[in-house]
Write an enzyme that holds these catalytic residues in place. Structure first.
Site, PDB file in Angstrom:
ATOM      1  N   ASN A   1       0.869  -1.183   0.000  1.00  0.00           N
ATOM      2  CA  ASN A   1       0.000   0.000   0.000  1.00  0.00           C
ATOM      3  C   ASN A   1       0.904   1.231   0.000  1.00  0.00           C
ATOM      4  O   ASN A   1       1.438   1.603   1.034  1.00  0.00           O
ATOM      5  CB  ASN A   1      -0.894  -0.045   1.252  1.00  0.00           C
ATOM      6  CG  ASN A   1      -1.719   1.214   1.425  1.00  0.00           C
ATOM      7  OD1 ASN A   1      -1.799   2.045   0.519  1.00  0.00           O
ATOM      8  ND2 ASN A   1      -2.339   1.352   2.593  1.00  0.00           N
TER       9      ASN A   1
ATOM     10  N   LYS B   1       0.157   4.225  -0.343  1.00  0.00           N
ATOM     11  CA  LYS B   1      -0.487   5.433   0.222  1.00  0.00           C
ATOM     12  C   LYS B   1      -0.224   6.629  -0.694  1.00  0.00           C
ATOM     13  O   LYS B   1      -0.014   6.446  -1.902  1.00  0.00           O
ATOM     14  CB  LYS B   1      -0.019   5.658   1.666  1.00  0.00           C
ATOM     15  CG  LYS B   1      -0.189   4.392   2.516  1.00  0.00           C
ATOM     16  CD  LYS B   1      -0.044   4.616   3.984  1.00  0.00           C
ATOM     17  CE  LYS B   1      -0.219   3.279   4.700  1.00  0.00           C
ATOM     18  NZ  LYS B   1      -0.149   3.408   6.156  1.00  0.00           N
TER      19      LYS B   1
ATOM     20  N   HIS C   1      -9.567   0.890   4.954  1.00  0.00           N
ATOM     21  CA  HIS C   1      -8.273   1.131   5.606  1.00  0.00           C
ATOM     22  C   HIS C   1      -8.473   2.111   6.760  1.00  0.00           C
ATOM     23  O   HIS C   1      -9.284   3.030   6.673  1.00  0.00           O
ATOM     24  CB  HIS C   1      -7.267   1.689   4.596  1.00  0.00           C
ATOM     25  CG  HIS C   1      -5.879   1.745   5.152  1.00  0.00           C
ATOM     26  ND1 HIS C   1      -5.468   2.765   5.989  1.00  0.00           N
ATOM     27  CD2 HIS C   1      -4.840   0.884   5.049  1.00  0.00           C
ATOM     28  CE1 HIS C   1      -4.218   2.523   6.353  1.00  0.00           C
ATOM     29  NE2 HIS C   1      -3.813   1.385   5.808  1.00  0.00           N
TER      30      HIS C   1
ATOM     31  N   GLU D   1      -6.904   4.579   7.758  1.00  0.00           N
ATOM     32  CA  GLU D   1      -6.753   6.013   7.431  1.00  0.00           C
ATOM     33  C   GLU D   1      -8.010   6.539   6.761  1.00  0.00           C
ATOM     34  O   GLU D   1      -8.382   7.709   6.950  1.00  0.00           O
ATOM     35  CB  GLU D   1      -5.499   6.209   6.560  1.00  0.00           C
ATOM     36  CG  GLU D   1      -4.232   6.050   7.393  1.00  0.00           C
ATOM     37  CD  GLU D   1      -3.032   5.492   6.653  1.00  0.00           C
ATOM     38  OE1 GLU D   1      -3.005   5.550   5.410  1.00  0.00           O
ATOM     39  OE2 GLU D   1      -2.115   4.988   7.339  1.00  0.00           O
TER      40      GLU D   1
ATOM     41  N   GLU E   1      -5.325  -4.915  10.639  1.00  0.00           N
ATOM     42  CA  GLU E   1      -4.340  -3.854  10.810  1.00  0.00           C
ATOM     43  C   GLU E   1      -4.623  -3.090  12.096  1.00  0.00           C
ATOM     44  O   GLU E   1      -5.440  -2.158  12.101  1.00  0.00           O
ATOM     45  CB  GLU E   1      -4.390  -2.891   9.621  1.00  0.00           C
ATOM     46  CG  GLU E   1      -4.044  -3.544   8.301  1.00  0.00           C
ATOM     47  CD  GLU E   1      -3.496  -2.528   7.313  1.00  0.00           C
ATOM     48  OE1 GLU E   1      -2.392  -2.750   6.826  1.00  0.00           O
ATOM     49  OE2 GLU E   1      -4.155  -1.512   7.070  1.00  0.00           O
TER      50      GLU E   1
ATOM     51  N   GLY F   1       2.393   2.383  10.726  1.00  0.00           N
ATOM     52  CA  GLY F   1       3.328   3.489  10.547  1.00  0.00           C
ATOM     53  C   GLY F   1       4.007   3.940  11.830  1.00  0.00           C
ATOM     54  O   GLY F   1       4.654   4.979  11.863  1.00  0.00           O
TER      55      GLY F   1
ATOM     56  N   SER G   1       3.468  -2.025  10.362  1.00  0.00           N
ATOM     57  CA  SER G   1       4.913  -2.033  10.586  1.00  0.00           C
ATOM     58  C   SER G   1       5.568  -3.387  10.294  1.00  0.00           C
ATOM     59  O   SER G   1       6.480  -3.804  11.006  1.00  0.00           O
ATOM     60  CB  SER G   1       5.241  -1.554  12.008  1.00  0.00           C
ATOM     61  OG  SER G   1       4.800  -0.216  12.192  1.00  0.00           O
TER      62      SER G   1
HETATM   63  P1  PGA Z   1       2.790   0.343   7.673  1.00  0.00           P
HETATM   64  O1  PGA Z   1       1.320   0.536   7.038  1.00  0.00           O
HETATM   65  O2  PGA Z   1       3.359  -0.927   7.106  1.00  0.00           O
HETATM   66  O3  PGA Z   1       3.556   1.575   7.224  1.00  0.00           O
HETATM   67  O4  PGA Z   1       2.614   0.275   9.142  1.00  0.00           O
HETATM   68  C1  PGA Z   1       0.474  -0.564   6.829  1.00  0.00           C
HETATM   69  C2  PGA Z   1      -0.824  -0.069   6.214  1.00  0.00           C
HETATM   70  O5  PGA Z   1      -1.307   0.991   6.601  1.00  0.00           O
HETATM   71  O6  PGA Z   1      -1.402  -0.732   5.326  1.00  0.00           O
END
Ligand code: PGA
Length: 258
Positions: A16, A18, A101, A103, A172, A178, A217
């Site tokens: 992803n 983003k 997701h 976000e 997640e 992140g 992460s």
């Molecule tokens: P990350 O994000 O690996 O940077 O923690 C995962 C995601 O949001 O899909």
């Protein structure tokens, strides 16, 4: 956990990206992935920003690495300025569309009901929805992890019941996205098993055969242990998917999982 006589589920790792980068960095990242495509073909895909889906399609076609979108509209064609329909994504050759997701849920207000509508649109257009669920740190500390996951899963069960095996789940934990914090393999396994069980209880008969990905992460250094859990079928990778060597290493970890 899958029943002993259940066929093993294929591994899948999705990147992803983003809202990162530009055309030049997308081109470079795709070239880096293509260099290692032979090792990961059939088990990996990337979700670039919408404007670079055409580039991904052009570069990745025939490589065995798929591509998908980070979101999809809950609406069909019409006066919805700024939205991108599932049919358009299918036209771009997308295999997957992420929905729900964290976000999208926290920054853009996507509700459980909208997530379900997005999953339905994706399915109707022939895409595989990747339904993302996860609890916040406050939820976990309050002991509400299962309550939150159950609410998020129950909202999509009526849609996923009709999907057969054409859907993917992603666990997640919001506190791990992140942040550099990762769920422990045991925490991930417990959540994945709960998600699978909840889907089954909600009438999703394909639940034992669905891929449930872990996201939050994931790095080359923790991927092997996470993907070694019986109900963790791969990963949804954010930050590490922007570095070709790291993403490829994570994909290889998934392909070689026990
Ligand atoms: P990350 O994000 O690996 O940077 O923690 C995962 C995601 O949001 O899909």
């Amino acid at each position: 956990m899958s029943a002993p006589n259940e066929a093993p589920r294929a591994a899948l790792v999705l990147g992803n990206w983003k809202m990162n980068g530009d055309a030049a960095s997308a081109e470079a990242l795709l070239a880096g992935l293509l260099a290692g495509a032979r090792d990961i073909a059939g088990a990996a895909g990337v979700c670039p920003p919408y404007p670079y889906l055409g580039l991904a399609a052009a570069r990745l076609a025939g490589s065995g690495i798929g591509w998908g979108a980070q979101d999809v509209s809950a609406f069909d064609d019409g006066a919805y300025t700024g939205e991108v329909s599932a049919r358009m994504l299918a036209d771009m050759g997308c295999t997957w569309a992420l929905v729900g997701h964290s976000e999208r849920r926290t920054l853009f207000g996507d509700t459980d009901a909208e997530v379900a509508r997005k999953a339905a649109r994706a399915l109707a257009a022939g895409l595989v929805p990747v339904v993302c669920v996860g609890e916040t740190l406050a939820d976990r500390e309050a002991g509400s992890t299962e309550l939150v996951l159950a609410r998020q899963i129950d909202a999509v069960c009526p849609v996923l019941r009709e999907a057969g095996e054409r859907c993917v789940l992603a666990y997640e934990p919001v506190w791990a996205i992140g942040t550099g914090l990762t769920a422990s393999p045991a925490q991930a396994q417990a959540a994945h098993a709960f998600i699978r069980g909840r889907l089954a209880a909600g009438g999703v008969v394909a639940a034992p055969r669905l891929q449930v990905l872990y996201g939050g992460s994931v790095k080359p250094s923790n991927a092997v242990e996470l993907f070694g859990q019986p109900d963790v079928d791969g990963g949804l990778i954010g930050g590490a998917s922007l570095v070709a060597a790291d993403f490829l290493a994570i994909c290889r970890a998934a392909a070689g999982r026990a």
